[in-house]
Design a protein around this motif. Structure first.
Motif, short mmCIF file in Angstrom:
data_model
loop_
_atom_site.label_atom_id
_atom_site.label_comp_id
_atom_site.label_asym_id
_atom_site.label_seq_id
_atom_site.Cartn_x
_atom_site.Cartn_y
_atom_site.Cartn_z
N VAL A 204 0.84 -1.20 0.00
CA VAL A 204 0.00 0.00 0.00
C VAL A 204 0.87 1.25 0.00
CG1 VAL A 204 -1.62 1.34 1.40
CG2 VAL A 204 -2.04 -1.08 0.99
N GLY A 205 1.86 1.29 0.86
CA GLY A 205 2.76 2.44 0.90
C GLY A 205 3.54 2.60 -0.39
N SER A 206 4.02 1.49 -0.92
CA SER A 206 4.79 1.51 -2.15
C SER A 206 3.95 2.00 -3.33
CB SER A 206 5.33 0.11 -2.43
OG SER A 206 6.02 0.06 -3.64
N THR A 207 2.73 1.53 -3.41
CA THR A 207 1.83 1.95 -4.49
C THR A 207 1.49 3.43 -4.37
OG1 THR A 207 0.90 -0.28 -4.59
CG2 THR A 207 -0.39 1.48 -5.59
N SER A 208 1.30 3.89 -3.16
CA SER A 208 1.01 5.31 -2.93
C SER A 208 2.16 6.18 -3.41
CB SER A 208 0.74 5.55 -1.45
OG SER A 208 0.63 6.91 -1.18
N VAL A 209 3.36 5.81 -3.07
CA VAL A 209 4.54 6.57 -3.50
C VAL A 209 4.67 6.54 -5.02
CG1 VAL A 209 7.07 6.61 -3.46
CG2 VAL A 209 5.79 6.31 -1.35
N ARG A 210 4.46 5.37 -5.61
CA ARG A 210 4.57 5.24 -7.06
C ARG A 210 3.55 6.13 -7.76
NH1 ARG A 210 3.30 -0.28 -8.99
NH2 ARG A 210 4.32 -0.71 -7.02
N PHE A 211 2.31 6.19 -7.28
CA PHE A 211 1.30 7.04 -7.88
C PHE A 211 1.66 8.51 -7.75
CE2 PHE A 211 -2.24 3.69 -7.43
CZ PHE A 211 -1.98 3.20 -8.69
N ARG A 212 2.18 8.91 -6.59
CA ARG A 212 2.58 10.31 -6.42
C ARG A 212 3.71 10.68 -7.38
NH1 ARG A 212 2.82 10.60 -0.02
NH2 ARG A 212 4.13 8.87 -0.56
N GLU A 213 4.67 9.78 -7.56
CA GLU A 213 5.77 10.05 -8.48
C GLU A 213 5.28 10.13 -9.92
OE1 GLU A 213 8.60 7.00 -7.62
OE2 GLU A 213 9.44 8.07 -5.91
N GLN A 214 4.37 9.24 -10.31
CA GLN A 214 3.81 9.28 -11.65
C GLN A 214 3.00 10.56 -11.87
OE1 GLN A 214 1.64 5.63 -12.19
NE2 GLN A 214 3.45 4.50 -12.79
N GLU A 215 2.25 10.96 -10.87
CA GLU A 215 1.48 12.19 -10.97
C GLU A 215 2.39 13.39 -11.16
OE1 GLU A 215 -0.76 14.04 -7.53
OE2 GLU A 215 -2.37 13.04 -8.64
N ALA A 216 3.48 13.43 -10.44
CA ALA A 216 4.44 14.52 -10.58
C ALA A 216 5.06 14.53 -11.98
CB ALA A 216 5.53 14.42 -9.52
N ARG A 217 5.37 13.35 -12.52
CA ARG A 217 5.92 13.27 -13.88
C ARG A 217 4.89 13.71 -14.91
NH1 ARG A 217 9.08 7.90 -12.75
NH2 ARG A 217 6.97 7.20 -12.44
N ILE A 218 3.63 13.36 -14.71
CA ILE A 218 2.58 13.76 -15.65
C ILE A 218 2.39 15.27 -15.62
CG2 ILE A 218 0.08 13.64 -16.07
CD1 ILE A 218 0.26 10.68 -15.25
N VAL A 219 2.42 15.87 -14.44
CA VAL A 219 2.30 17.32 -14.33
C VAL A 219 3.46 18.00 -15.05
CG1 VAL A 219 2.45 19.25 -12.69
CG2 VAL A 219 0.91 17.34 -12.24
N LEU A 220 4.67 17.50 -14.85
CA LEU A 220 5.84 18.07 -15.52
C LEU A 220 5.72 17.93 -17.04
CD1 LEU A 220 8.66 19.33 -15.25
CD2 LEU A 220 9.57 17.02 -15.11
N LEU A 221 5.29 16.77 -17.49
CA LEU A 221 5.11 16.54 -18.92
C LEU A 221 4.03 17.45 -19.49
CD1 LEU A 221 5.83 14.88 -21.42
CD2 LEU A 221 4.11 13.21 -20.69
N ALA A 222 2.92 17.63 -18.78
CA ALA A 222 1.85 18.51 -19.25
C ALA A 222 2.35 19.95 -19.35
CB ALA A 222 0.66 18.42 -18.31
N ARG A 223 3.16 20.38 -18.40
CA ARG A 223 3.72 21.73 -18.46
C ARG A 223 4.63 21.89 -19.66
NH1 ARG A 223 5.14 22.36 -12.05
NH2 ARG A 223 3.01 22.76 -11.37
N GLN A 224 5.47 20.88 -19.91
CA GLN A 224 6.38 20.96 -21.05
C GLN A 224 5.61 20.99 -22.36
OE1 GLN A 224 8.91 17.56 -20.40
NE2 GLN A 224 10.31 18.69 -19.06
N VAL A 225 4.55 20.20 -22.47
CA VAL A 225 3.74 20.19 -23.68
C VAL A 225 3.06 21.55 -23.86
CG1 VAL A 225 1.66 19.19 -24.73
CG2 VAL A 225 3.40 17.71 -23.75
#
Length: 140
Positions: free
Chosen positions: A80-101
């Motif tokens: 559960v903790g690992s999945t939570s961290v993974r989702f937060r990291e993916q969300e941060a990468r998606i936000v960064l990618l959306a900003r770059q686009v």
């Protein structure tokens, strides 16, 4: 009871290790080793159920199934903790990618607008020059 001395540090370790960053190679290797150890422990528990009961007796747990339940609870807490961290990291990468686009799209629109203005000016220049020639001829 020995089980309490084992479960409390194991619980803390499961929580701390699950909340660590997933990007390092060491962390990825650690997760793979943990997965292999979990599979091996599961196979051994199925093949030798008396060993699980002996471990339960040694740790002060009444039944081997209870010991297995404790171990599975630790694994679930880790997941559960690992999945939570993974989702937060993916969300941060998606936000960064959306900003770059968005920035790339804005830059492209700016370049296209500048080209359109330049083309418009180029199209109007011969007409203005032609009008200037006609205007000077009519004045004569």
């Amino acid at each position: 009871m020995i089980i309490q001395l084992l479960l409390i540090p194991a619980l803390v370790l499961a929580v701390v290790s699950s909340l660590r960053s997933r990007t390092s190679l060491r962390g990825q290797a650690r997760r793979k080793i943990l997965a292999v150890l979990t599979v091996v422990a599961g196979v051994l528990a199925v093949m030798f159920p008396n060993t699980l009961q002996a471990l339960a007796d040694w740790t002060g747990v009444t039944r081997g199934t209870d010991l297995l339940l404790y171990a599975l609870a630790l694994v679930i807490i880790y997941l559960v903790g690992s999945t939570s961290v993974r989702f937060r990291e993916q969300e941060a990468r998606i936000v960064l990618l959306a900003r770059q686009v968005a920035l790339a799209d804005a830059a492209l629109r700016h370049v296209e607008a500048m080209q359109a203005r330049s083309q418009q000016a180029a199209d109007q220049a011969p007409v203005a020059a032609h009008r200037g020639v006609e205007g000077t001829a009519a004045a004569r």
